[in-house]
Design a protein around this motif. Structure first.
Motif, PDB file in Angstrom:
ATOM      1  N   ASN A 102      48.688  39.978  56.162  1.00  0.00           N
ATOM      2  CA  ASN A 102      48.859  40.084  57.610  1.00  0.00           C
ATOM      3  C   ASN A 102      47.594  40.449  58.384  1.00  0.00           C
ATOM      4  OD1 ASN A 102      51.796  39.596  57.918  1.00  0.00           O
ATOM      5  ND2 ASN A 102      51.893  41.295  56.481  1.00  0.00           N
ATOM      6  N   GLU A 103      46.657  41.113  57.743  1.00  0.00           N
ATOM      7  CA  GLU A 103      45.399  41.460  58.398  1.00  0.00           C
ATOM      8  C   GLU A 103      44.319  40.521  57.852  1.00  0.00           C
ATOM      9  OE1 GLU A 103      44.308  45.561  58.819  1.00  0.00           O
ATOM     10  OE2 GLU A 103      46.395  46.208  58.659  1.00  0.00           O
ATOM     11  N   LEU A 104      44.228  39.357  58.457  1.00  0.00           N
ATOM     12  CA  LEU A 104      43.376  38.298  57.913  1.00  0.00           C
ATOM     13  C   LEU A 104      41.888  38.582  58.037  1.00  0.00           C
ATOM     14  CD1 LEU A 104      45.440  35.165  59.000  1.00  0.00           C
ATOM     15  CD2 LEU A 104      45.593  36.520  56.893  1.00  0.00           C
ATOM     16  N   ASP A 105      41.519  39.656  58.749  1.00  0.00           N
ATOM     17  CA  ASP A 105      40.107  40.014  58.816  1.00  0.00           C
ATOM     18  C   ASP A 105      39.689  40.928  57.660  1.00  0.00           C
ATOM     19  OD1 ASP A 105      41.628  42.093  59.877  1.00  0.00           O
ATOM     20  OD2 ASP A 105      40.103  42.689  61.321  1.00  0.00           O
ATOM     21  N   VAL A 106      40.623  41.289  56.791  1.00  0.00           N
ATOM     22  CA  VAL A 106      40.276  42.030  55.571  1.00  0.00           C
ATOM     23  C   VAL A 106      39.905  40.992  54.518  1.00  0.00           C
ATOM     24  CG1 VAL A 106      41.075  43.609  53.770  1.00  0.00           C
ATOM     25  CG2 VAL A 106      41.811  43.955  56.145  1.00  0.00           C
ATOM     26  N   ARG A 107      38.612  40.868  54.229  1.00  0.00           N
ATOM     27  CA  ARG A 107      38.130  39.832  53.315  1.00  0.00           C
ATOM     28  C   ARG A 107      37.552  40.400  52.025  1.00  0.00           C
ATOM     29  NH1 ARG A 107      37.417  34.933  56.020  1.00  0.00           N
ATOM     30  NH2 ARG A 107      37.274  34.121  53.913  1.00  0.00           N
ATOM     31  N   LEU A 108      37.516  41.736  51.926  1.00  0.00           N
ATOM     32  CA  LEU A 108      37.054  42.423  50.720  1.00  0.00           C
ATOM     33  C   LEU A 108      38.133  43.416  50.306  1.00  0.00           C
ATOM     34  CD1 LEU A 108      33.465  43.281  51.992  1.00  0.00           C
ATOM     35  CD2 LEU A 108      34.006  41.550  50.285  1.00  0.00           C
ATOM     36  N   ALA A 109      38.377  43.510  48.993  1.00  0.00           N
ATOM     37  CA  ALA A 109      39.412  44.428  48.512  1.00  0.00           C
ATOM     38  C   ALA A 109      38.993  45.078  47.203  1.00  0.00           C
ATOM     39  CB  ALA A 109      40.731  43.686  48.318  1.00  0.00           C
ATOM     40  N   ILE A 110      39.302  46.362  47.101  1.00  0.00           N
ATOM     41  CA  ILE A 110      39.141  47.119  45.869  1.00  0.00           C
ATOM     42  C   ILE A 110      40.556  47.454  45.410  1.00  0.00           C
ATOM     43  CG2 ILE A 110      38.224  49.209  44.798  1.00  0.00           C
ATOM     44  CD1 ILE A 110      36.195  49.302  47.174  1.00  0.00           C
ATOM     45  N   LEU A 111      40.959  46.908  44.269  1.00  0.00           N
ATOM     46  CA  LEU A 111      42.329  47.088  43.788  1.00  0.00           C
ATOM     47  C   LEU A 111      42.357  47.840  42.471  1.00  0.00           C
ATOM     48  CD1 LEU A 111      43.794  43.470  44.209  1.00  0.00           C
ATOM     49  CD2 LEU A 111      43.851  45.348  45.865  1.00  0.00           C
ATOM     50  N   ASP A 112      43.158  48.894  42.434  1.00  0.00           N
ATOM     51  CA  ASP A 112      43.460  49.554  41.170  1.00  0.00           C
ATOM     52  C   ASP A 112      44.424  48.642  40.406  1.00  0.00           C
ATOM     53  OD1 ASP A 112      43.924  51.381  39.122  1.00  0.00           O
ATOM     54  OD2 ASP A 112      45.345  52.557  40.292  1.00  0.00           O
ATOM     55  N   TRP A 113      44.263  48.537  39.116  1.00  0.00           N
ATOM     56  CA  TRP A 113      45.166  47.706  38.317  1.00  0.00           C
ATOM     57  C   TRP A 113      46.564  48.319  38.293  1.00  0.00           C
ATOM     58  CZ3 TRP A 113      43.217  44.357  33.876  1.00  0.00           C
ATOM     59  CH2 TRP A 113      44.269  43.662  33.280  1.00  0.00           C
ATOM     60  N   ASN A 114      46.639  49.628  38.086  1.00  0.00           N
ATOM     61  CA  ASN A 114      47.924  50.306  37.859  1.00  0.00           C
ATOM     62  C   ASN A 114      48.528  50.857  39.148  1.00  0.00           C
ATOM     63  OD1 ASN A 114      47.857  49.883  35.048  1.00  0.00           O
ATOM     64  ND2 ASN A 114      46.436  51.575  34.832  1.00  0.00           N
ATOM     65  N   LEU A 115      48.781  49.998  40.099  1.00  0.00           N
ATOM     66  CA  LEU A 115      49.431  50.413  41.334  1.00  0.00           C
ATOM     67  C   LEU A 115      50.947  50.410  41.160  1.00  0.00           C
ATOM     68  CD1 LEU A 115      47.410  48.252  43.892  1.00  0.00           C
ATOM     69  CD2 LEU A 115      47.383  50.752  43.747  1.00  0.00           C
ATOM     70  N   PRO A 116      51.645  51.325  41.839  1.00  0.00           N
ATOM     71  CA  PRO A 116      53.104  51.209  41.872  1.00  0.00           C
ATOM     72  C   PRO A 116      53.503  49.979  42.688  1.00  0.00           C
ATOM     73  CG  PRO A 116      52.365  53.270  42.918  1.00  0.00           C
ATOM     74  CD  PRO A 116      51.155  52.505  42.511  1.00  0.00           C
ATOM     75  N   GLY A 117      54.673  49.439  42.423  1.00  0.00           N
ATOM     76  CA  GLY A 117      55.066  48.185  43.077  1.00  0.00           C
ATOM     77  C   GLY A 117      54.300  47.056  42.417  1.00  0.00           C
ATOM     78  N   LEU A 118      53.808  46.116  43.207  1.00  0.00           N
ATOM     79  CA  LEU A 118      52.946  45.066  42.635  1.00  0.00           C
ATOM     80  C   LEU A 118      51.689  45.730  42.089  1.00  0.00           C
ATOM     81  CD1 LEU A 118      53.009  42.241  45.349  1.00  0.00           C
ATOM     82  CD2 LEU A 118      54.106  42.197  43.114  1.00  0.00           C
ATOM     83  N   ASN A 119      51.294  45.361  40.866  1.00  0.00           N
ATOM     84  CA  ASN A 119      50.041  45.920  40.352  1.00  0.00           C
ATOM     85  C   ASN A 119      48.859  45.066  40.812  1.00  0.00           C
ATOM     86  OD1 ASN A 119      49.509  43.807  38.406  1.00  0.00           O
ATOM     87  ND2 ASN A 119      50.939  44.781  36.995  1.00  0.00           N
ATOM     88  N   GLY A 120      47.653  45.540  40.544  1.00  0.00           N
ATOM     89  CA  GLY A 120      46.460  44.844  41.001  1.00  0.00           C
ATOM     90  C   GLY A 120      46.363  43.415  40.509  1.00  0.00           C
ATOM     91  N   LEU A 121      46.723  43.181  39.260  1.00  0.00           N
ATOM     92  CA  LEU A 121      46.676  41.832  38.706  1.00  0.00           C
ATOM     93  C   LEU A 121      47.683  40.921  39.407  1.00  0.00           C
ATOM     94  CD1 LEU A 121      45.377  39.947  36.663  1.00  0.00           C
ATOM     95  CD2 LEU A 121      47.088  40.685  35.001  1.00  0.00           C
ATOM     96  N   GLN A 122      48.880  41.417  39.659  1.00  0.00           N
ATOM     97  CA  GLN A 122      49.890  40.618  40.369  1.00  0.00           C
ATOM     98  C   GLN A 122      49.430  40.274  41.788  1.00  0.00           C
ATOM     99  OE1 GLN A 122      53.014  43.513  39.735  1.00  0.00           O
ATOM    100  NE2 GLN A 122      54.099  42.132  38.320  1.00  0.00           N
ATOM    101  N   ILE A 123      48.757  41.215  42.436  1.00  0.00           N
ATOM    102  CA  ILE A 123      48.222  40.944  43.782  1.00  0.00           C
ATOM    103  C   ILE A 123      47.190  39.827  43.712  1.00  0.00           C
ATOM    104  CG2 ILE A 123      46.867  41.888  45.698  1.00  0.00           C
ATOM    105  CD1 ILE A 123      48.224  44.622  45.034  1.00  0.00           C
ATOM    106  N   CYS A 124      46.277  39.902  42.754  1.00  0.00           N
ATOM    107  CA  CYS A 124      45.269  38.841  42.576  1.00  0.00           C
ATOM    108  C   CYS A 124      45.941  37.490  42.401  1.00  0.00           C
ATOM    109  CB  CYS A 124      44.408  39.123  41.342  1.00  0.00           C
ATOM    110  SG  CYS A 124      43.252  40.468  41.494  1.00  0.00           S
ATOM    111  N   GLN A 125      46.882  37.434  41.488  1.00  0.00           N
ATOM    112  CA  GLN A 125      47.558  36.163  41.191  1.00  0.00           C
ATOM    113  C   GLN A 125      48.285  35.628  42.420  1.00  0.00           C
ATOM    114  OE1 GLN A 125      49.779  37.666  37.839  1.00  0.00           O
ATOM    115  NE2 GLN A 125      48.243  36.962  36.362  1.00  0.00           N
ATOM    116  N   ARG A 126      48.940  36.491  43.149  1.00  0.00           N
ATOM    117  CA  ARG A 126      49.685  36.068  44.336  1.00  0.00           C
ATOM    118  C   ARG A 126      48.741  35.519  45.410  1.00  0.00           C
ATOM    119  NH1 ARG A 126      54.493  39.659  47.024  1.00  0.00           N
ATOM    120  NH2 ARG A 126      54.506  38.674  49.043  1.00  0.00           N
ATOM    121  N   LEU A 127      47.612  36.192  45.617  1.00  0.00           N
ATOM    122  CA  LEU A 127      46.652  35.708  46.615  1.00  0.00           C
ATOM    123  C   LEU A 127      46.063  34.358  46.228  1.00  0.00           C
ATOM    124  CD1 LEU A 127      44.656  38.898  47.633  1.00  0.00           C
ATOM    125  CD2 LEU A 127      46.340  37.652  48.993  1.00  0.00           C
TER     126      LEU A 127
END
Length: 140
Positions: free
Chosen positions: A48-73
């Motif tokens: 929803n915030e399309l001006d966020v173009r850089l992300a630091i993701l922890d792998w072990n997040l509650p809910g969707l994990n970091g890997l799932q977020i990568c794959q979804r994007l």
């Protein structure tokens, strides 16, 4: 190079102390941190915030994990490209490869030196800015 992209960086980390440390460094370096304590909030921000173009993701997040977020994007090529740094305590080469093949652009092992994080965020910013300023079409 002129500022082509927003200075916003998503920090998706469930550990409040680590998240605060990351946001403090990002602010010091001139970025605007956008915080998420879980994967569901992180994906919502990225979608929803399309001006966020850089992300630091922890792998072990509650809910969707970091890997799932990568794959979804990466399954949504119509969305603006987000440069993703997977930030994890997972150290094995197999896990690094899994993250990179799953859509992460870079992988940092916790804890890391702030100078290395700053350099890698700079690489991501440079890549996104170069792609946006290029007169050549960007390959998908």
């Amino acid at each position: 190079m002129a500022d082509i992209i927003s200075h916003k960086v998503l920090v998706a980390e469930d550990n409040a102390v680590v998240r605060k440390g990351l946001t403090n460094f990002l602010t010091k370096w001139g970025y605007i941190p956008v915080e998420a304590a879980n994967g569901d909030l992180a994906i919502s921000i990225l979608e929803n915030e399309l001006d966020v173009r850089l992300a630091i993701l922890d792998w072990n997040l509650p809910g969707l994990n970091g890997l799932q977020i990568c794959q979804r994007l990466r399954m949504r090529p119509q969305m603006p490209y987000v440069y993703i740094i997977m930030f994890s305590a997972r150290k094995s080469n197999e896990e690094k490869v899994l993250a990179l093949e799953g859509g992460a652009d870079d992988y940092l092992i916790k804890p890391c030196k702030p100078s290395e994080l700053r350099a890698r965020i700079g690489v991501g910013r440079r890549i996104i800015e170069t792609a946006l300023s290029s007169s050549f079409p960007v390959a998908k």
